[in-house]
Scaffold this motif. Structure first.
Motif, PDB file in Angstrom:
ATOM      1  N   LYS A 427      56.538 -43.355 -90.751  1.00  0.00           N
ATOM      2  CA  LYS A 427      55.813 -42.112 -91.030  1.00  0.00           C
ATOM      3  C   LYS A 427      54.663 -41.911 -90.048  1.00  0.00           C
ATOM      4  CE  LYS A 427      52.969 -39.929 -94.604  1.00  0.00           C
ATOM      5  NZ  LYS A 427      52.391 -40.091 -95.970  1.00  0.00           N
ATOM      6  N   ASN A 428      53.877 -42.965 -89.792  1.00  0.00           N
ATOM      7  CA  ASN A 428      52.769 -42.859 -88.841  1.00  0.00           C
ATOM      8  C   ASN A 428      53.258 -42.575 -87.434  1.00  0.00           C
ATOM      9  OD1 ASN A 428      50.901 -43.357 -90.874  1.00  0.00           O
ATOM     10  ND2 ASN A 428      50.915 -45.581 -90.517  1.00  0.00           N
ATOM     11  N   LEU A 429      54.432 -43.145 -87.066  1.00  0.00           N
ATOM     12  CA  LEU A 429      54.982 -42.900 -85.745  1.00  0.00           C
ATOM     13  C   LEU A 429      55.369 -41.442 -85.585  1.00  0.00           C
ATOM     14  CD1 LEU A 429      56.014 -43.927 -83.013  1.00  0.00           C
ATOM     15  CD2 LEU A 429      58.176 -44.513 -84.114  1.00  0.00           C
ATOM     16  N   VAL A 430      56.039 -40.862 -86.592  1.00  0.00           N
ATOM     17  CA  VAL A 430      56.441 -39.452 -86.521  1.00  0.00           C
ATOM     18  C   VAL A 430      55.221 -38.545 -86.470  1.00  0.00           C
ATOM     19  CG1 VAL A 430      57.644 -37.605 -87.752  1.00  0.00           C
ATOM     20  CG2 VAL A 430      58.634 -39.909 -87.669  1.00  0.00           C
ATOM     21  N   LEU A 431      54.203 -38.842 -87.289  1.00  0.00           N
ATOM     22  CA  LEU A 431      52.984 -38.035 -87.279  1.00  0.00           C
ATOM     23  C   LEU A 431      52.246 -38.159 -85.941  1.00  0.00           C
ATOM     24  CD1 LEU A 431      51.602 -38.737 -90.874  1.00  0.00           C
ATOM     25  CD2 LEU A 431      52.745 -36.673 -90.054  1.00  0.00           C
ATOM     26  N   HIS A 432      52.282 -39.355 -85.338  1.00  0.00           N
ATOM     27  CA  HIS A 432      51.621 -39.540 -84.047  1.00  0.00           C
ATOM     28  C   HIS A 432      52.322 -38.724 -82.956  1.00  0.00           C
ATOM     29  CE1 HIS A 432      49.330 -41.502 -80.888  1.00  0.00           C
ATOM     30  NE2 HIS A 432      50.477 -41.776 -80.266  1.00  0.00           N
ATOM     31  N   LEU A 434      54.000 -35.962 -83.427  1.00  0.00           N
ATOM     32  CA  LEU A 434      53.701 -34.553 -83.695  1.00  0.00           C
ATOM     33  C   LEU A 434      52.226 -34.216 -83.542  1.00  0.00           C
ATOM     34  CD1 LEU A 434      55.965 -34.030 -86.861  1.00  0.00           C
ATOM     35  CD2 LEU A 434      56.459 -33.418 -84.490  1.00  0.00           C
ATOM     36  N   GLY A 435      51.407 -35.232 -83.279  1.00  0.00           N
ATOM     37  CA  GLY A 435      49.974 -35.006 -83.127  1.00  0.00           C
ATOM     38  C   GLY A 435      49.240 -34.826 -84.421  1.00  0.00           C
ATOM     39  N   LEU A 436      49.832 -35.254 -85.537  1.00  0.00           N
ATOM     40  CA  LEU A 436      49.222 -35.094 -86.856  1.00  0.00           C
ATOM     41  C   LEU A 436      48.815 -36.411 -87.487  1.00  0.00           C
ATOM     42  CD1 LEU A 436      51.740 -32.455 -88.297  1.00  0.00           C
ATOM     43  CD2 LEU A 436      49.534 -32.031 -87.202  1.00  0.00           C
ATOM     44  N   GLY A 437      48.951 -37.494 -86.733  1.00  0.00           N
ATOM     45  CA  GLY A 437      48.664 -38.810 -87.272  1.00  0.00           C
ATOM     46  C   GLY A 437      47.172 -39.077 -87.382  1.00  0.00           C
ATOM     47  N   PRO A 438      46.812 -40.209 -87.979  1.00  0.00           N
ATOM     48  CA  PRO A 438      45.391 -40.564 -88.099  1.00  0.00           C
ATOM     49  C   PRO A 438      44.766 -40.812 -86.731  1.00  0.00           C
ATOM     50  CG  PRO A 438      46.786 -42.406 -88.746  1.00  0.00           C
ATOM     51  CD  PRO A 438      47.698 -41.238 -88.564  1.00  0.00           C
ATOM     52  N   ALA A 439      43.495 -40.464 -86.602  1.00  0.00           N
ATOM     53  CA  ALA A 439      42.796 -40.641 -85.323  1.00  0.00           C
ATOM     54  C   ALA A 439      42.621 -42.122 -85.023  1.00  0.00           C
ATOM     55  CB  ALA A 439      41.444 -39.945 -85.377  1.00  0.00           C
ATOM     56  N   PRO A 440      42.774 -42.506 -83.753  1.00  0.00           N
ATOM     57  CA  PRO A 440      42.582 -43.926 -83.407  1.00  0.00           C
ATOM     58  C   PRO A 440      41.125 -44.334 -83.588  1.00  0.00           C
ATOM     59  CG  PRO A 440      42.832 -42.591 -81.427  1.00  0.00           C
ATOM     60  CD  PRO A 440      43.112 -41.689 -82.581  1.00  0.00           C
ATOM     61  N   SER A 441      40.929 -45.616 -83.765  1.00  0.00           N
ATOM     62  CA  SER A 441      39.581 -46.142 -83.930  1.00  0.00           C
ATOM     63  C   SER A 441      38.797 -46.036 -82.620  1.00  0.00           C
ATOM     64  CB  SER A 441      39.641 -47.597 -84.398  1.00  0.00           C
ATOM     65  OG  SER A 441      40.293 -48.390 -83.421  1.00  0.00           O
TER      66      SER A 441
END
Length: 917
Positions: A427-432, A434-441
């Motif tokens: 899920k995080n890979l797909v969101l990343h 699409l540019g919708l994933g959590p922001a990196p630290s």
């Protein structure tokens, strides 16, 4: 003849081409695993060069004369002068346009001679080409009374150099010299009666010599023929020693500035910076005033005309002033008319701050900052970086233990947790994507994440001015900077300490380090706790201790937070632990303290009973004897993170010589005068738990500098042999014998008999500036000794060359062991210089740290420059070479696999056919 000439030219071209091929050997490796940064040190004098719009001439406290580009802040040229006290810069004179000393024989039309005066006895007066930094001329002055010349002052007026020697409570001696030739002027030494001068209360504000006496300022013009004394009244209570403005006839007393030629005063704050300049307005002097607003981190600059004490509105601006900069000091100013119709002047201000930084403020903005504090590093260390976001998620998954759910510990719970985590990763890979994933630290954004081989680390550097830096050891980028104005060194040659309480391996707990020093105001101990990755303070950061620190160490045991406590011994020999919750881990701890002046070393036992720490004196050793003049000049212990892989050494007869590996062994060096041998250097190996001296050795007619490296079962130290006038290196190796007393644990209270000591001395053709041993994570790699030379090079000396068991002859047993026959001279081939042509001026120290690869060791060297690299003492046995041919090995493996499969088929068919026969 033409044919012969063409043939010679052809041969010459072939020869030059061959030389070029030789010079380009390993050129692709330059700068790939190392980097170097140049510095000049904290600026003492500075001025804009009138012959160039892009050149600033500076003289520093590190005995450096340099030219810096005002556009890029790069060093245009640099001259490293002699070491202190001979190289101390007493005067820097940069002539104004039209009033300069033209450089003789220069190819440049606008070059002027920059004049410097360095040293005292003798004093060297030099003229430097302002364009190239080349030495144009030089003359020296040897004073008749060196003790008087210690307080001598210099200034230049109309190309006449004035040498001012105050004789306290008596008179002032003034001598005129022609600056370029050293010839005395029209007048010989002039004696000016001044019984009112007193040491510590006087300053030279050329051409005036002013002193504070009682509630008055008394001043005398040293150039004028008149002996008239100018008197100014001070306000009551202002009796502190005055300080002067750079190159002007004004002095500052507390928070007021006084002009010797005027009764006017200007109110100043303690952190205000002032400069009087006569180049802004023709025929009039202008006072520049710069004040810092710490609440808003701004620098306010204004100007006042000295003629009528009115505000000069053309210079009035506010600039940003970062909080990492200390109290400012305006060194020089250059102004020109602004292109706008506002009537403002476009000014450049050169500011040297108390933290050592050099700043150029142009048109109300900070154009650049040079962190010259890095030219005076006190301590440093490498720290592991944090995990990446993906690795952190895996680590959290593994650490997730829900004690309330019993199913989580069985197979089905583990399977369910694994499936859930995999779905979350997808899920995080797909969101990343699409540019919708959590922001990196923040660490992920800055690239501050751990690599696979542990080669990428954070380099923590602490300087003598109290400034700290977090530097990327791969790129050299400064990720964070902190300034602690209240902290300083312990004194008596003891630098500040940097200790690692918790590394970044205990995810998700953040790493934590502490810096220990002395408070500038109270002289008590001071501690700063911080996160080494981000530089942010921890638990408020600063901790003021109500006592002075005599000794400090980290506790070996940690609590549930994996934080090592600090065990501190104060000047009253009382033990303290920070944090206090770690006091129970300080039980049964041995600690020692040493007095350098009396050569007395004392051992203590720390005991924790009934919730209270007590210090019990155990032993006392005096290494020099009372009244013999011996002093401790060096104490060297073993690296606490060192691992010893092999406990013995295999001899030619296949027997084992076991190493004497005592973790409590400390090398102590004492030095002092001797009636017969001039100087004596004593080396003692002392067990600091039992107080027993394991071994002692003396060197006659030997003097510092002394550098020592103590590791495993050996000690290497270098010194200067005054008898034969050369640098020598001695090595010691300690063995228990062919039987080991205890192979599992070491006890200093039940130690084995005194060890067998092998020793040897070698000759080094170059003076030594620093020494350090390489260190790796498991200790499998061979130990090499890094020797910092006075030439700025770092030599990686193999232990085989320093081995004290090298025989004078070449017996068969030594050849079987691989021991090199003894030769007194140590070779210095170019291949062992790890910094090739990246020399380090005025090298002061070397720090090493292990990487994730067992074969590699990280190296940080500092001096006037800083240099970072990595070395592989046993070559990169655990890493493929960069030119490894992956394509070829893949093709070979595929062919071998295919061939073996085909051969297997043919063999099986042959076996079947033979079975049917």
């Amino acid at each position: 003849m033409n044919w012969i000439t063409s043939k010679l030219n052809l041969r010459l071209l072939v020869l030059l081409g061959t030389l070029q091929l030789v010079c380009s050997l390993y050129e692709d490796q330059i700068g790939k695993f190392d980097w170097r940064q140049h510095y000049v040190g904290k600026v003492k004098y500075g001025a804009f060069d009138p012959s160039s719009s892009d050149r600033i001439i500076v003289a520093t406290q590190s005995n450096v004369l340099a030219a810096i580009s005002s556009k890029t802040s790069e060093i245009l040229w640099r001259q490293v002068l002699e070491k202190s006290p001979r190289g101390d810069v007493k005067l820097l004179y940069v002539p104004s346009q039209g009033n300069g000393v033209q450089s003789t024989g220069s190819r440049y039309n606008k070059a002027f001679d920059v004049i410097t005066v360095t040293g005292v006895s003798p004093a060297l007066v030099r003229g430097w080409n302002s364009n190239t930094g080349a030495l144009e001329w030089e003359w020296s002055l040897l004073p008749t009374s060196p003790e008087k010349a210690e307080s001598a002052e210099w200034f230049i007026t109309d190309n006449i150099l004035y040498h001012v020697i105050p004789v306290w409570a008596s008179h002032i001696e003034v001598t005129e010299y022609i600056a370029t030739s050293g010839q005395q002027g029209k007048q010989a030494t002039t004696r000016l009666e001044a019984p009112w001068i007193a040491e510590g209360n006087c300053v030279l504000t050329a051409p005036y010599f002013a002193c504070v006496k009682g509630e008055q300022i008394l001043a005398m013009d040293l150039v004028s023929d008149s002996d008239q004394i100018i008197t100014k009244n001070l306000e009551k209570g202002m009796l502190n020693p005055p300080r002067r403005l750079f190159g002007d006839q004004a002095i500052i007393q507390d928070n007021r500035i006084y002009w010797v030629t005027s009764d006017r005063t200007v109110q100043l704050n303690p952190e205000d910076a002032v400069l009087v300049d006569d180049s802004i307005i023709e025929g009039e002097r202008v006072l520049l005033l710069a004040s810092v607003n710490r609440a808003q981190n701004t620098l306010k600059v204004s100007a006042t005309k000295l003629m009528d004490n009115t505000r000069y509105a053309a210079i009035d601006f506010t600039s940003d002033y970062p909080e990492t900069l200390g109290t400012p000091n305006i060194m020089s100013v250059r102004c020109k008319s602004s292109s706008s119709s506002s009537g403002q002047l476009a000014c450049r201000l050169l500011i040297s701050s108390a933290d050592g930084a050099l700043t150029l403020v142009q048109s109300g903005k900070v154009k650049w900052i040079r962190e010259e504090a890095l030219a005076d590093v006190e301590t440093a260390d490498f720290l592991d970086l944090t995990l990446s976001d993906a690795e952190g998620a895996i680590e959290e998954e593994l650490n997730n233990k829900n004690e309330d759910n019993a199913l989580e510990w069985d197979v089905f719970g583990a399977l369910q947790r694994r499936i859930t985590s995999q779905i979350s990763h997808v899920k995080n890979l797909v969101l990343h994507v699409l540019g919708l994933g959590p922001a990196p630290s923040k660490a992920q954004k800055a690239g501050l994440v751990r690599d696979d081989f542990g080669l990428h680390k954070m380099l923590i550097v602490v300087t003598s001015s109290g400034k700290m830096f977090g530097i990327d050891n791969i790129s050299g980028k400064q990720h964070w900077v902190r300034y602690l104005p209240e902290i300083t060194s312990f004194g008596n040659g003891q630098n500040m300490k940097l200790l690692v309480q918790r590394t970044s391996r205990f995810y998700p707990l953040a790493a934590q380090c502490v810096i220990l020093g002395r408070d500038k105001r109270t002289k008590n101990g001071i501690i700063y706790q911080f996160n080494p990755i981000t530089g942010q303070p921890v638990n408020g950061g600063i901790i003021q201790l109500p006592y002075k620190i005599q000794q400090i160490t980290l506790l070996h045991e940690t609590g549930p937070d994996f934080l090592k406590g600090l065990l501190i011994l104060d000047e009253k020999n009382e033990a303290h632990v920070l944090p206090e919750s770690s006091a129970k881990y300080a039980n049964n701890v041995y600690i020692f303290s040493a007095d350098r002046e009396t050569t007395t070393i004392r051992g203590y036992f720390i005991e924790f009973l009934s919730g209270k720490l007590s210090t019990i004196p155990m032993w006392t050793v005096n290494l020099g004897g009372a009244g013999k003049g011996q002093k401790i000049i060096a104490i060297e212990g073993k690296n606490p993170i060192e691992h010893v892989h092999s406990q013995g050494r295999v001899l030619a007869d296949r027997s084992v010589m076991y190493k004497y590996i005592n973790p409590n062994l400390v090398a102590v060096a004492t030095h002092g005068p001797d009636n017969i041998h001039k100087y004596i250097l004593n080396i003692h190996l002392l067990d600091v738990v039992s107080g027993s001296i394991v071994f002692s050795m003396s060197h006659k007619r030997v003097r510092p500098p002394l550098h020592m490296v103590h590791s495993e079962n050996w000690l290497v130290y270098s010194y200067y042999n005054d008898k034969v006038r050369r640098t020598e290196i001695s090595s010691l190796e300690l063995y228990e014998g062919k039987t080991q007393t205890n192979s599992t644990a070491w006890s200093s209270l039940d130690a084995p008999p005194l060890p067998l000591v092998e020793r040897q001395t070698y000759i080094l053709p170059v003076a030594v500036a620093s020494m350090k041993e390489t260190i790796t994570e498991k200790g499998i790699t061979n130990k090499h000794v890094l020797i910092g030379l006075s030439t700025g090079a770092i030599a990686e000396m193999s232990w085989a060359l320093l081995d004290p068991r090298r025989p004078v002859t070449s017996p068969e047993k030594a050849r079987e062991e691989g021991i090199i026959p003894y030769m007194p001279e140590l070779p210095m081939p170019h291949e062992i210089i790890i910094n090739y042509n990246q020399t380090i001026a005025n090298m002061k120290g070397i720090y090493t740290a292990p990487s994730g690869l067992e074969s590699s060791c990280l190296v940080f060297a500092h001096g006037l420059d800083i240099f970072v690299t990595r070395v592989a003492p046993s070559k990169t046995f655990d890493l493929l070479k960069e030119d490894f041919d992956y394509f070829l090995i893949t093709v070979v493996l595929v062919l071998l696999s295919s061939t073996s499969y085909i051969v297997k088929l043919f063999a099986s068919r042959k076996a079947v056919k033979q079975a049917w026969k």
